[in-house]
Design a protein around this motif. Structure first.
Motif, PDB file in Angstrom:
ATOM      1  N   PRO A  89       0.815  -1.225   0.000  1.00 52.99           N
ATOM      2  CA  PRO A  89       0.000   0.000   0.000  1.00 52.99           C
ATOM      3  C   PRO A  89       0.847   1.273   0.000  1.00 52.99           C
ATOM      4  O   PRO A  89       0.421   2.297  -0.544  1.00 52.99           O
ATOM      5  CB  PRO A  89      -0.825  -0.111   1.286  1.00 52.99           C
ATOM      6  N   LYS A  90       2.034   1.199   0.608  1.00 54.57           N
ATOM      7  CA  LYS A  90       2.888   2.391   0.653  1.00 54.57           C
ATOM      8  C   LYS A  90       3.276   2.817  -0.764  1.00 54.57           C
ATOM      9  O   LYS A  90       3.124   3.979  -1.148  1.00 54.57           O
ATOM     10  CB  LYS A  90       4.139   2.056   1.480  1.00 54.57           C
ATOM     11  N   LEU A  91       3.750   1.855  -1.574  1.00 56.32           N
ATOM     12  CA  LEU A  91       4.142   2.178  -2.942  1.00 56.32           C
ATOM     13  C   LEU A  91       2.923   2.516  -3.804  1.00 56.32           C
ATOM     14  O   LEU A  91       2.984   3.417  -4.644  1.00 56.32           O
ATOM     15  CB  LEU A  91       4.892   0.998  -3.567  1.00 56.32           C
ATOM     16  N   ALA A  92       1.811   1.793  -3.586  1.00 54.09           N
ATOM     17  CA  ALA A  92       0.596   2.071  -4.360  1.00 54.09           C
ATOM     18  C   ALA A  92       0.170   3.516  -4.140  1.00 54.09           C
ATOM     19  O   ALA A  92      -0.137   4.244  -5.090  1.00 54.09           O
ATOM     20  CB  ALA A  92      -0.513   1.105  -3.950  1.00 54.09           C
ATOM     21  N   HIS A 140       2.181   6.034  -5.879  1.00 55.81           N
ATOM     22  CA  HIS A 140       1.904   6.106  -7.320  1.00 55.81           C
ATOM     23  C   HIS A 140       0.487   6.571  -7.611  1.00 55.81           C
ATOM     24  O   HIS A 140       0.034   6.486  -8.745  1.00 55.81           O
ATOM     25  CB  HIS A 140       2.181   4.748  -7.977  1.00 55.81           C
ATOM     26  N   GLY A 141      -0.227   7.027  -6.582  1.00 58.08           N
ATOM     27  CA  GLY A 141      -1.526   7.656  -6.820  1.00 58.08           C
ATOM     28  C   GLY A 141      -2.738   6.751  -6.700  1.00 58.08           C
ATOM     29  O   GLY A 141      -3.859   7.178  -6.984  1.00 58.08           O
ATOM     30  N   ALA A 142      -2.552   5.491  -6.249  1.00 61.81           N
ATOM     31  CA  ALA A 142      -3.708   4.595  -6.094  1.00 61.81           C
ATOM     32  C   ALA A 142      -4.582   5.069  -4.938  1.00 61.81           C
ATOM     33  O   ALA A 142      -4.106   5.755  -4.028  1.00 61.81           O
ATOM     34  CB  ALA A 142      -3.226   3.166  -5.841  1.00 61.81           C
ATOM     35  N   ILE A 143      -5.872   4.683  -4.969  1.00 58.02           N
ATOM     36  CA  ILE A 143      -6.787   5.122  -3.911  1.00 58.02           C
ATOM     37  C   ILE A 143      -7.076   4.009  -2.897  1.00 58.02           C
ATOM     38  O   ILE A 143      -7.649   4.263  -1.849  1.00 58.02           O
ATOM     39  CB  ILE A 143      -8.115   5.656  -4.503  1.00 58.02           C
ATOM     40  N   ALA A 144      -6.708   2.790  -3.200  1.00 57.40           N
ATOM     41  CA  ALA A 144      -6.858   1.685  -2.252  1.00 57.40           C
ATOM     42  C   ALA A 144      -6.008   0.519  -2.716  1.00 57.40           C
ATOM     43  O   ALA A 144      -5.539   0.497  -3.869  1.00 57.40           O
ATOM     44  CB  ALA A 144      -8.317   1.242  -2.141  1.00 57.40           C
ATOM     45  N   CYS A 145      -5.800  -0.433  -1.807  1.00 54.67           N
ATOM     46  CA  CYS A 145      -4.945  -1.586  -2.114  1.00 54.67           C
ATOM     47  C   CYS A 145      -5.574  -2.857  -1.567  1.00 54.67           C
ATOM     48  O   CYS A 145      -5.943  -2.919  -0.399  1.00 54.67           O
ATOM     49  CB  CYS A 145      -3.563  -1.357  -1.489  1.00 54.67           C
ATOM     50  N   LEU A 146      -5.729  -3.853  -2.448  1.00 47.77           N
ATOM     51  CA  LEU A 146      -6.186  -5.178  -2.021  1.00 47.77           C
ATOM     52  C   LEU A 146      -4.988  -6.114  -2.124  1.00 47.77           C
ATOM     53  O   LEU A 146      -4.251  -6.058  -3.115  1.00 47.77           O
ATOM     54  CB  LEU A 146      -7.301  -5.683  -2.944  1.00 47.77           C
ATOM     55  N   SER A 195      -1.288   3.472   7.179  1.00 47.46           N
ATOM     56  CA  SER A 195      -1.252   3.425   5.715  1.00 47.46           C
ATOM     57  C   SER A 195      -1.845   4.726   5.176  1.00 47.46           C
ATOM     58  O   SER A 195      -2.605   5.405   5.860  1.00 47.46           O
ATOM     59  CB  SER A 195      -2.050   2.226   5.211  1.00 47.46           C
ATOM     60  N   LYS A 196      -1.485   5.082   3.953  1.00 48.79           N
ATOM     61  CA  LYS A 196      -1.987   6.333   3.370  1.00 48.79           C
ATOM     62  C   LYS A 196      -3.308   6.112   2.640  1.00 48.79           C
ATOM     63  O   LYS A 196      -4.040   7.059   2.349  1.00 48.79           O
ATOM     64  CB  LYS A 196      -0.953   6.923   2.394  1.00 48.79           C
ATOM     65  N   ILE A 197      -3.572   4.853   2.284  1.00 49.34           N
ATOM     66  CA  ILE A 197      -4.823   4.500   1.594  1.00 49.34           C
ATOM     67  C   ILE A 197      -5.411   3.270   2.284  1.00 49.34           C
ATOM     68  O   ILE A 197      -4.678   2.543   2.967  1.00 49.34           O
ATOM     69  CB  ILE A 197      -4.566   4.195   0.087  1.00 49.34           C
ATOM     70  N   PRO A 198      -6.725   3.021   2.125  1.00 53.32           N
ATOM     71  CA  PRO A 198      -7.301   1.822   2.740  1.00 53.32           C
ATOM     72  C   PRO A 198      -6.714   0.540   2.138  1.00 53.32           C
ATOM     73  O   PRO A 198      -6.463   0.479   0.928  1.00 53.32           O
ATOM     74  CB  PRO A 198      -8.795   1.925   2.427  1.00 53.32           C
ATOM     75  N   VAL A 199      -6.483  -0.447   2.990  1.00 54.67           N
ATOM     76  CA  VAL A 199      -5.875  -1.721   2.564  1.00 54.67           C
ATOM     77  C   VAL A 199      -6.690  -2.876   3.122  1.00 54.67           C
ATOM     78  O   VAL A 199      -7.148  -2.825   4.256  1.00 54.67           O
ATOM     79  CB  VAL A 199      -4.453  -1.926   3.145  1.00 54.67           C
ATOM     80  N   LEU A 230     -14.675  -0.445  -2.185  1.00 52.69           N
ATOM     81  CA  LEU A 230     -14.139  -0.927  -0.911  1.00 52.69           C
ATOM     82  C   LEU A 230     -14.583   0.004   0.204  1.00 52.69           C
ATOM     83  O   LEU A 230     -14.453   1.230   0.097  1.00 52.69           O
ATOM     84  CB  LEU A 230     -12.601  -0.962  -0.973  1.00 52.69           C
ATOM     85  N   HIS A 231     -15.118  -0.589   1.266  1.00 55.04           N
ATOM     86  CA  HIS A 231     -15.551   0.207   2.418  1.00 55.04           C
ATOM     87  C   HIS A 231     -14.921  -0.373   3.683  1.00 55.04           C
ATOM     88  O   HIS A 231     -15.082  -1.558   3.998  1.00 55.04           O
ATOM     89  CB  HIS A 231     -17.085   0.183   2.521  1.00 55.04           C
TER      90      HIS A 231
END
Ligand SMILES: [Zn+2]
Length: 745
Positions: free
Chosen positions: A190-193, A196-202, A267-271, A314-315
């Motif tokens: 998730p850190k790299l995602a 690179h501008g991603a909004i979430a990571c699965l 994390s910076k985005i939800p994972v 994703l919620h």
């Protein structure tokens, strides 16, 4: 004839003398004889049946941080220790720990699917149905979020994978990335995602990595079943581990807590972690290019990169309460040097039932304590103070060990000789990683432990295995080097605060490599049924871990001169410098070559008009690096280490005990209070977990990461800091040598 006989008699006598007068580094002959007797008595005490019973008790119910059974386990461990007459207590800290309130994941387009996000109970597995006490599948310290977007498959989500995506003309900006577990530590994905501008990571578990590709699925075999998922922390631990709200200080009641909004390690985005059965509908509905060959997993779909047409929603919503954690700490006071501490630890908290992680390690640790208590009854008195720690809150982010060591930092820096860690244990070969000043010590202990399967020493077995697995050109050195090399420590268990933050010589030890397991890591199926069917099923290696780690503790606690050895350390540092030189020169060569290809028009020639390909941009070639400061300092260290070694050998058993005060500081000198660039909590200049590898170690991290991350101005600046530390270490050894020589005049 007579002559030959007398020679033979002399020879036999010499052999007998060698038999009754063993040598042990740091021990006079008399002390060595007594020590080896006590160690032998100790090793006869641990029992496999007791290890099985410990596991049954500790893994009977889910026992994550903050759960009723976690506290119950801590109290049970305490009661056991006290029943053996040991001085023990529980030290409580309050730490931030997120647990899930709401979780949902849906595929919105082009078809709909609602992810199950649940591991089913299995009739064969009696503890898999304790649903009301199980933590659901989630990643601790993921932020809350409610997002929708197109899906992009990013393979393992490593820096190299993002370079590849860029080459393919695929952006993850505004997308939900789907990464598979493996290669890098999960928190890096998730850190790299996010970077690179991603909004979430699965993050899903592909059967290629811990499923059907490796063996039969559970419960027929040990590998992860279709709906199995891997819980785990995504705290940015390479910045600092432990309670996110009290960086650098113990989370005691009066500690100042920074507000959640200022915490940098969430994390910076939800994972969210998911099973392969839940990932498959998303993968099936990806378009775009077919993935490069190494990106293919083992699901029956053609893997595409995307983005879309799969669109996900994703919620995630978490409870952000602070919770109490319970470290159990036992202490055996030293009879001669009570202010010199030898510390041992293993965590007791788990994600769910945790038979393998961590009970297979903590159960032997407890058995070690029982055996040491029995030795005390028989009259053994350790010269140094022995401290046994049973950590809580390791899984979320090394919370128990970090907060305890930060609270006691000043004392530990003064008194701690070494820290020995273990975590989940398996069957097979011994492995030790850690401070290279203890490499020779570890080799010595391994030579005194017998492997239960092959009946050769653990040392011999590992040596033969290591040589057989090594490239042919490395085998000569391995056969001639007296000690087996040990690897450096990155992160991933409770040794982190001791070595990386406080500069205490540390080891992480355990057995493994032969079990069929690994597939139930951080799932509801890591329990007694799983462990006793697929791992160290008869606890022979649990017993061996207790024997090995306990012997290490005793041998460190009783030595007259602490058994550090520095020629191995100096030798290892030379190998790191060689690696750094190669890294810098390879990087120059690669950038030069790529720039030449761009000028030649190579990428235009290779372009397939039916497949998008973005040629790389030209890059400045990094300047040559002058490694002389590091080379010179490492040579000084080698020289000082050899002189110390010679003086120690010459001293026989007349080494002054005051030498130990210097030796205790030897690992501290390899740290700097300023810490590493952008992460001052990490103070060790030789070992650190990588900022972009997570658990994986980066040796001489300041220099190595400055090269890798292309910050040439920083390279030589960092090198000076390392050179200064190596020189200080050499000076300390010179002073120790002087002291030895003065004592032997
Ligand atoms: Zn663990």
């Amino acid at each position: 004839m007579r002559q030959i006989t007398s020679v033979l008699i002399l020879f036999t006598l010499a052999l007998q003398a060698a038999d009754i007068a063993p040598t042990l580094r740091g021990y006079s002959q008399r002390a060595a004889t007594a020590e080896l007797e006590w160690e032998k008595t100790f090793r006869a005490i641990p029992q496999q049946d007791r290890l099985r019973e410990n596991m049954r008790r500790l893994s009977a119910r889910p026992h994550h941080l903050g759960s009723p059974y976690d506290k119950d386990n801590a109290e049970w461990i305490l009661a056991q220790l006290k029943s053996w007459g040991l001085d023990a207590k529980i030290e409580v800290f309050d730490t931030l720990f997120s647990t899930p309130l709401e979780r949902s994941l849906e595929l919105l387009e082009p078809v709909t699917y609602k992810a199950r996000l649940e591991e089913p109970a299995l009739p064969e597995d009696p503890t898999s149905n304790q649903k009301s006490e199980q933590l659901p599948t989630y990643n601790a310290y993921s932020i809350d979020g409610d997002v929708s977007g197109p899906v992009v498959y990013v393979n393992y989500g490593t820096p190299a994978d993002y370079e590849q995506l860029q080459r393919m003309g695929v952006s993850v900006s505004g997308a939900i990335v789907l990464a598979r577990y493996g290669e890098s530590w999960r928190g890096i994905k998730p850190k790299l995602a996010a970077e690179h501008g991603a909004i979430a990571c699965l993050i899903y578990s592909d059967p290629h990595d811990d499923g059907s590709m490796r063996g039969d699925e559970y419960p027929k075999g040990p590998m992860r079943p279709p709906f199995g998922a891997q819980r785990g922390s995504v705290m940015d631990m390479p910045v600092y581990p432990g309670d996110p709200q009290t960086p650098g200080v113990g989370a005691t009641p009066d500690a100042k807590k920074i507000p959640l909004s200022e915490v940098t390690t969430l994390s910076k985005i939800p994972v969210m972690p998911i099973s392969y059965a839940d990932a498959e509908p998303f993968l099936k509905n990806l378009g775009g290019d077919v993935v490069p060959e190494p990106w293919r997993g083992n699901l029956p779909v053609t893997y595409h990169v995307g983005p879309g047409p799969a669109k996900a929603h994703l919620h995630l919503k978490f409870n952000w309460d602070r919770r109490p954690l319970y470290n159990v700490i036992a202490r055996i006071p030293g009879s001669r040097y009570p202010d010199e501490w030898v510390v041992r630890g293993n965590h007791h908290d788990a994600w769910v039932n945790g038979a393998s992680d961590p009970v297979s390690g903590v159960s032997p640790e407890l058995e070690e304590m029982r055996a040491l208590a029995e030795l005390l009854q028989k009259g053994w008195k350790p010269e140094r103070t022995i401290i046994y720690c049973f950590w809580d809150g390791e899984e979320p982010g090394l919370l128990g060990s970090t907060e305890w060591a930060e609270t006691h930092a000043a004392e530990l820096k003064r008194h701690a000789v070494a820290y020995i860690n273990s975590d989940g244990n398996g069957r097979g070969f011994f492995r030790a990683e850690g401070s290279h000043s203890l490499e020779n010590f570890v080799n010595g202990v391994m030579k005194d432990i017998d492997d239960p399967e092959t009946h050769m020493t653990v040392w011999k077995r590992l040596r033969l295995a290591d040589i057989s697995r090594a490239p042919i050109d490395k085998r000569g050195e391995m056969r001639s080097r007296p000690d087996l090399r040990i690897a450096a420590l990155g992160s991933g268990s409770d040794y982190t605060v001791f070595i990386d933050h406080l500069g205490i010589a540390s080891l992480n030890v355990g057995y493994g490599g032969e079990d069929e397991g690994g597939g139930q890591y951080h799932s509801i199926y890591d329990d007694v049924y799983y462990y006793t069917h697929f791992m160290d099923t008869d606890f022979a290696y649990g017993r061996l871990l207790a024997e090995t780690a306990g012997t290490m503790m005793m041998r460190l606690a009783d030595a007259e001169v602490l058994p550090f050895q520095f020629t191995g350390l100096a030798d290892t540092i030379h190998t790191y410098i060689t690696e750094l030189k190669k890294l810098a020169s390879d990087q120059r060569a690669e950038i030069k070559e790529r720039n030449a290809e761009i000028e030649d028009g190579t990428f235009a020639a290779l372009t397939n008009p039916k497949r998008k390909m973005v040629p790389p941009a030209k890059e400045p070639v990094p300047p040559y690096v002058n490694f002389a400061p590091l080379d010179n300092a490492a040579d000084e260290l080698s020289q000082a280490a050899e002189n110390y070694e010679r003086a120690l050998l010459a001293s026989g058993d007349r080494a002054p005990a005051s030498l130990n005060a210097k030796l205790i500081q030897s690992e501290r000198l390899l740290t700097s209070a300023e810490g590493l660039p952008n992460r001052p909590w990490f103070e060790h200049l030789i070992y650190a977990p990588g900022l972009y590898t997570g658990y994986g170690v980066k040796t001489i991290p300041g220099v190595r990461e400055a090269i890798e991350q292309k910050r040439p101005a920083e390279v030589e600046q960092q090198m000076i800091r390392v050179a200064t530390a190596l020189r200080n270490e050499a000076n300390l050894l010179d002073a120790a040598t002087q002291e030895l020589m003065a004592a032997n005049k």
